[in-house]
Design a protein around this motif. Structure first.
Motif, PDB file in Angstrom:
ATOM      1  N   LEU A   1      65.166  40.564  28.716  1.00 10.51           N
ATOM      2  CA  LEU A   1      65.375  40.497  27.254  1.00 10.51           C
ATOM      3  C   LEU A   1      65.035  41.847  26.631  1.00 10.51           C
ATOM      4  N   ASP A   2      66.032  42.493  26.061  1.00 14.84           N
ATOM      5  CA  ASP A   2      65.802  43.833  25.500  1.00 14.84           C
ATOM      6  C   ASP A   2      66.636  44.009  24.237  1.00 14.84           C
ATOM      7  N   LYS A   3      66.015  44.607  23.242  1.00 23.66           N
ATOM      8  CA  LYS A   3      66.682  44.820  21.944  1.00 23.66           C
ATOM      9  C   LYS A   3      67.599  46.041  21.962  1.00 23.66           C
TER      10      LYS A   3
ATOM     11  N   ASN B   1      49.239  57.497  31.576  1.00 22.01           N
ATOM     12  CA  ASN B   1      50.590  58.026  31.310  1.00 22.01           C
ATOM     13  C   ASN B   1      51.474  57.931  32.549  1.00 22.01           C
ATOM     14  N   ASN B   2      52.636  57.340  32.395  1.00 18.98           N
ATOM     15  CA  ASN B   2      53.609  57.228  33.480  1.00 18.98           C
ATOM     16  C   ASN B   2      54.612  58.373  33.419  1.00 18.98           C
ATOM     17  N   TYR B   3      55.185  58.695  34.574  1.00 21.14           N
ATOM     18  CA  TYR B   3      56.301  59.636  34.615  1.00 21.14           C
ATOM     19  C   TYR B   3      57.189  59.236  35.784  1.00 21.14           C
TER      20      TYR B   3
ATOM     21  N   GLY C   1      68.492  41.089  22.812  1.00 22.77           N
ATOM     22  CA  GLY C   1      67.835  40.371  21.726  1.00 22.77           C
ATOM     23  C   GLY C   1      66.423  40.869  21.507  1.00 22.77           C
ATOM     24  N   ASP C   2      65.795  40.280  20.487  1.00 22.16           N
ATOM     25  CA  ASP C   2      64.500  40.758  19.984  1.00 22.16           C
ATOM     26  C   ASP C   2      63.389  39.795  20.414  1.00 22.16           C
ATOM     27  N   ILE C   3      62.270  40.323  20.906  1.00 23.79           N
ATOM     28  CA  ILE C   3      61.144  39.446  21.266  1.00 23.79           C
ATOM     29  C   ILE C   3      60.575  38.742  20.038  1.00 23.79           C
TER      30      ILE C   3
ATOM     31  N   HIS D   1      55.742  41.505  30.212  1.00 24.76           N
ATOM     32  CA  HIS D   1      56.025  41.942  28.836  1.00 24.76           C
ATOM     33  C   HIS D   1      55.840  43.455  28.662  1.00 24.76           C
ATOM     34  N   PHE D   2      56.987  44.161  28.751  1.00 21.76           N
ATOM     35  CA  PHE D   2      56.991  45.614  28.534  1.00 21.76           C
ATOM     36  C   PHE D   2      57.431  45.982  27.118  1.00 21.76           C
ATOM     37  N   ALA D   3      58.247  45.131  26.482  1.00 30.06           N
ATOM     38  CA  ALA D   3      58.927  45.538  25.249  1.00 30.06           C
ATOM     39  C   ALA D   3      57.933  46.041  24.220  1.00 30.06           C
TER      40      ALA D   3
ATOM     41  N   SER E   1      48.423  49.332  17.505  1.00 27.10           N
ATOM     42  CA  SER E   1      49.325  48.174  17.647  1.00 27.10           C
ATOM     43  C   SER E   1      49.212  47.582  19.050  1.00 27.10           C
ATOM     44  N   LYS E   2      49.032  48.423  20.061  1.00 27.51           N
ATOM     45  CA  LYS E   2      48.843  47.904  21.431  1.00 27.51           C
ATOM     46  C   LYS E   2      47.486  47.203  21.544  1.00 27.51           C
ATOM     47  N   ALA E   3      46.474  47.745  20.891  1.00 33.84           N
ATOM     48  CA  ALA E   3      45.154  47.099  20.913  1.00 33.84           C
ATOM     49  C   ALA E   3      45.238  45.725  20.254  1.00 33.84           C
TER      50      ALA E   3
ATOM     51  N   GLU F   1      57.468  49.459  20.989  1.00 37.73           N
ATOM     52  CA  GLU F   1      57.674  50.824  20.532  1.00 37.73           C
ATOM     53  C   GLU F   1      56.576  51.621  21.217  1.00 37.73           C
ATOM     54  N   SER F   2      56.943  52.736  21.874  1.00 39.95           N
ATOM     55  CA  SER F   2      55.989  53.334  22.816  1.00 39.95           C
ATOM     56  C   SER F   2      55.640  54.803  22.569  1.00 39.95           C
ATOM     57  N   HIS F   3      56.219  55.426  21.537  1.00 40.53           N
ATOM     58  CA  HIS F   3      56.013  56.875  21.420  1.00 40.53           C
ATOM     59  C   HIS F   3      55.056  57.197  20.266  1.00 40.53           C
TER      60      HIS F   3
ATOM     61  N   PRO G   1      48.575  54.902  15.310  1.00 35.30           N
ATOM     62  CA  PRO G   1      49.197  53.599  15.015  1.00 35.30           C
ATOM     63  C   PRO G   1      49.754  52.936  16.275  1.00 35.30           C
ATOM     64  N   TYR G   2      50.311  53.732  17.200  1.00 36.40           N
ATOM     65  CA  TYR G   2      50.781  53.145  18.471  1.00 36.40           C
ATOM     66  C   TYR G   2      49.634  52.456  19.198  1.00 36.40           C
ATOM     67  N   ALA G   3      48.532  53.196  19.401  1.00 34.21           N
ATOM     68  CA  ALA G   3      47.407  52.637  20.159  1.00 34.21           C
ATOM     69  C   ALA G   3      46.822  51.419  19.447  1.00 34.21           C
TER      70      ALA G   3
ATOM     71  N   PHE H   1      62.047  52.663  30.043  1.00 36.66           N
ATOM     72  CA  PHE H   1      61.636  53.494  31.182  1.00 36.66           C
ATOM     73  C   PHE H   1      60.930  52.664  32.272  1.00 36.66           C
ATOM     74  N   ILE H   2      59.765  52.126  31.958  1.00 35.33           N
ATOM     75  CA  ILE H   2      59.004  51.427  33.005  1.00 35.33           C
ATOM     76  C   ILE H   2      59.687  50.106  33.351  1.00 35.33           C
ATOM     77  N   GLY H   3      60.201  49.422  32.322  1.00 36.31           N
ATOM     78  CA  GLY H   3      60.846  48.133  32.566  1.00 36.31           C
ATOM     79  C   GLY H   3      62.017  48.238  33.532  1.00 36.31           C
TER      80      GLY H   3
HETATM   81  P1  NAD Z   1      60.172  52.565  26.418  1.00 35.38           P
HETATM   82  O1  NAD Z   1      60.033  52.984  24.988  1.00 35.38           O
HETATM   83  O2  NAD Z   1      60.848  53.468  27.385  1.00 35.38           O
HETATM   84  O3  NAD Z   1      60.936  51.154  26.502  1.00 35.38           O
HETATM   85  C1  NAD Z   1      60.679  50.105  25.627  1.00 35.38           C
HETATM   86  C2  NAD Z   1      61.793  49.067  25.796  1.00 35.38           C
HETATM   87  O4  NAD Z   1      61.493  47.967  24.929  1.00 35.38           O
HETATM   88  C3  NAD Z   1      63.164  49.592  25.408  1.00 35.38           C
HETATM   89  O5  NAD Z   1      64.126  49.185  26.355  1.00 35.38           O
HETATM   90  C4  NAD Z   1      63.439  48.936  24.070  1.00 35.38           C
HETATM   91  O6  NAD Z   1      64.809  48.729  23.796  1.00 35.38           O
HETATM   92  C5  NAD Z   1      62.675  47.620  24.227  1.00 35.38           C
HETATM   93  N1  NAD Z   1      62.287  47.024  22.946  1.00 35.38           N
HETATM   94  C6  NAD Z   1      61.682  47.652  21.894  1.00 35.38           C
HETATM   95  N2  NAD Z   1      61.479  46.775  20.899  1.00 35.38           N
HETATM   96  C7  NAD Z   1      61.939  45.573  21.336  1.00 35.38           C
HETATM   97  C8  NAD Z   1      61.981  44.283  20.767  1.00 35.38           C
HETATM   98  N3  NAD Z   1      61.526  44.049  19.529  1.00 35.38           N
HETATM   99  N4  NAD Z   1      62.516  43.269  21.491  1.00 35.38           N
HETATM  100  C9  NAD Z   1      63.002  43.496  22.741  1.00 35.38           C
HETATM  101  N5  NAD Z   1      62.991  44.705  23.321  1.00 35.38           N
HETATM  102  C10 NAD Z   1      62.463  45.731  22.621  1.00 35.38           C
HETATM  103  O7  NAD Z   1      58.702  52.232  26.881  1.00 35.38           O
HETATM  104  P2  NAD Z   1      58.016  52.433  28.302  1.00 35.38           P
HETATM  105  O8  NAD Z   1      57.497  53.816  28.402  1.00 35.38           O
HETATM  106  O9  NAD Z   1      58.907  51.911  29.352  1.00 35.38           O
HETATM  107  O10 NAD Z   1      56.751  51.464  28.134  1.00 35.38           O
HETATM  108  C11 NAD Z   1      56.849  50.084  28.488  1.00 35.38           C
HETATM  109  C12 NAD Z   1      55.523  49.417  28.179  1.00 35.38           C
HETATM  110  O11 NAD Z   1      54.483  50.043  28.918  1.00 35.38           O
HETATM  111  C13 NAD Z   1      55.118  49.495  26.714  1.00 35.38           C
HETATM  112  O12 NAD Z   1      54.524  48.260  26.347  1.00 35.38           O
HETATM  113  C14 NAD Z   1      54.082  50.613  26.677  1.00 35.38           C
HETATM  114  O13 NAD Z   1      53.159  50.407  25.642  1.00 35.38           O
HETATM  115  C15 NAD Z   1      53.450  50.463  28.045  1.00 35.38           C
HETATM  116  N6  NAD Z   1      52.884  51.697  28.616  1.00 35.38           N
HETATM  117  C16 NAD Z   1      53.654  52.829  28.714  1.00 35.38           C
HETATM  118  C17 NAD Z   1      53.121  53.970  29.299  1.00 35.38           C
HETATM  119  C18 NAD Z   1      53.924  55.243  29.454  1.00 35.38           C
HETATM  120  O14 NAD Z   1      53.371  56.273  29.865  1.00 35.38           O
HETATM  121  N7  NAD Z   1      55.220  55.231  29.182  1.00 35.38           N
HETATM  122  C19 NAD Z   1      51.794  53.968  29.776  1.00 35.38           C
HETATM  123  C20 NAD Z   1      51.056  52.780  29.672  1.00 35.38           C
HETATM  124  C21 NAD Z   1      51.610  51.656  29.091  1.00 35.38           C
END
Ligand code: NAD
Ligand code: TYD
Length: 357
Positions: A33-35, A190-192, A59-61, A81-83, A164-166, A85-87, A160-162, A13-15
């Motif tokens: 680079l995206d998995k 939160n983004n939208y 590919g995988d980070i 670095h956006f990659a 892992s980000k911490a 798991e985000s939910h 667990p999400y928070a 999404f954000i990437g």
């Molecule tokens: P998203 O889940 O929409 O996208 C994550 C992307 O990362 C996907 O394209 C996925 O294929 C890729 N990915 C996952 N595991 C991977 C790996 N091992 N190697 C390579 N690519 C991989 O997430 P998002 O909402 O776009 O969030 C992006 C970043 O911003 C995340 O780090 C998240 O923690 C952070 N963030 C998100 C929000 C939000 O509201 N969405 C708010 C603040 C911060």
């Protein structure tokens, strides 16, 4: 050599919003680079197909060999670095991929970046940045009268999400402190906006309001989030890359605190106005079982990034919601392409089995 940045998770999404905005505003090549997990979609970048400045790598980070090879081959001036798991809900039902990608993956990327940066010629070394995209959820939950999170708020992740980000934030911080790697961290609310996978509150509500599905609100719906349009977040990250001092951390917010029920009702009213047949959508709202450990409130004090870098959010929340609904209405093909097999399975498990009211 053509100036280049390496973006991880640029099909999410954000990437994908960041890559698109970057390509429009800057001249660098983007190595993406995206998995392509369930959340990553090539369809979110379809308009960039054939553009030689966009190099997509599947590919995988956490693949150290691949990451080292990409850094050596493309010699990026920055890693964004956006990659991840985000939910949050998925982190509750299955935390392992969150630790693997968010912690181990970030560590792998940091190690590769350290190796690359430490051997770079001094000009490249001075210019290099590692921008880690993080979340306000690392700070835990606020009471109604608490002051918003600042960069000095205590880390207290609850899901667990928070957590892992911490963990990732702490690793990034340590690479600055120990090795001098020129890191930056953005902790955003939160983004939208466009291209958000319809498992998060706003796109899920829009998706269900448009097709007449029930709209699940966890618990009493009085939990508060701060909302930021994704274009504003991407602009903040570009500003940080250009102007922030190495080692800086900034909180990034939208000055738009809303209770979940308020957001859902506003979306229903906007969809009713745009598509009167099927109104009122508020009849679709259904209170379901609450999320375990659900944080009550997040709020951001964005004064540091405004003061130091002059960045402020521009998109008003109501306008952003309207534009987001219009985008989903105009992009039915994208929605169809991401809401097939795996999506349906998640919705069944999350809402029909575990949360049946
Ligand atoms: P998203 O889940 O929409 O996208 C994550 C992307 O990362 C996907 O394209 C996925 O294929 C890729 N990915 C996952 N595991 C991977 C790996 N091992 N190697 C390579 N690519 C991989 O997430 P998002 O909402 O776009 O969030 C992006 C970043 O911003 C995340 O780090 C998240 O923690 C952070 N963030 C998100 C929000 C939000 O509201 N969405 C708010 C603040 C911060
Ligand atoms: P979400 O979009 O998952 O983001 P986060 O958990 O990272 O804040 O959820 C936003 C808020 O909406 C959160 O308080 C949980 C709530 N929510 C619901 O009430 N119903 C839903 O179906 C979803 C997905 C979220």
């Amino acid at each position: 050599m053509q100036p280049t940045i390496l973006v991880t998770g640029g099909a999410g999404f954000i990437g994908s919003n960041f890559v698109r905005a970057w390509m429009a505003a800057e001249t660098d090549t983007v190595v993406n680079l995206d998995k392509l997990t369930y959340a990553g979609n090539r369809a979110s970048l379809a308009d960039l197909d054939g553009d030689p400045r966009h190099v997509f790598v599947h590919g995988d980070i956490a693949d150290a060999t691949l990451v080292a090879q990409l850094l050596g081959q493309h010699r990026p001036r920055a890693i964004v670095h956006f990659a991840a798991e985000s939910h949050v809900d998925r982190s509750i039902s299955g935390p392992a991929p969150f630790v693997q990608t968010n912690v181990v993956g970030t560590f792998t990327l940091l190690e590769a970046a350290r190796e690359y940066w430490s051997r770079a010629p001094s000009g490249e070394r001075d210019a290099f940045r590692f921008l880690h995209v993080s979340t306000d959820e690392v700070y835990g939950s606020l009471a109604p009268d608490d002051r918003p999170f600042t960069e000095r708020s205590r880390y207290a992740p609850n899901s667990p999400y928070a957590a892992s980000k911490a963990g990732a934030d702490h690793l990034v911080r340590s690479y600055r402190h120990t090795y001098g790697l020129p890191t930056l961290i953005g902790n955003c609310s939160n983004n939208y906006g466009p291209y958000q996978f319809p498992e998060k509150l706003i796109p899920l509500t829009i998706f269900n309001a448009l097709r007449g599905g029930r709209i699940p609100v966890y618990g009493d719906g009085a939990q508060v989030r701060d909302w930021l349009h994704v274009s504003d977040h991407c602009a903040a990250l570009r500003t940080m890359l250009a102007h922030a001092a190495p080692g800086a951390t900034y909180n990034i917010g939208g000055n738009a605190e809303r209770a979940n029920l308020e957001v859902v009702r506003a979306l229903c009213a906007l969809v009713d106005a745009m598509r009167p047949e099927g109104a009122p959508r508020s009849r679709l709202i259904e209170h379901v079982a609450d999320r375990p450990g659900h944080d009550r409130r997040y709020a951001i004090d964005g004064s540091a990034i405004a003061r130091d870098l002059g960045w402020r959010p521009r998109v008003a929340f109501d306008e952003g919601l309207r534009a987001t609904i219009e985008w989903y209405l105009a992009n039915g093909a994208w929605v169809d392409s991401v809401t097939s097999g795996e999506y349906r399975r998640w919705i069944d498990v999350q809402y029909c089995v575990s949360r049946r009211a």
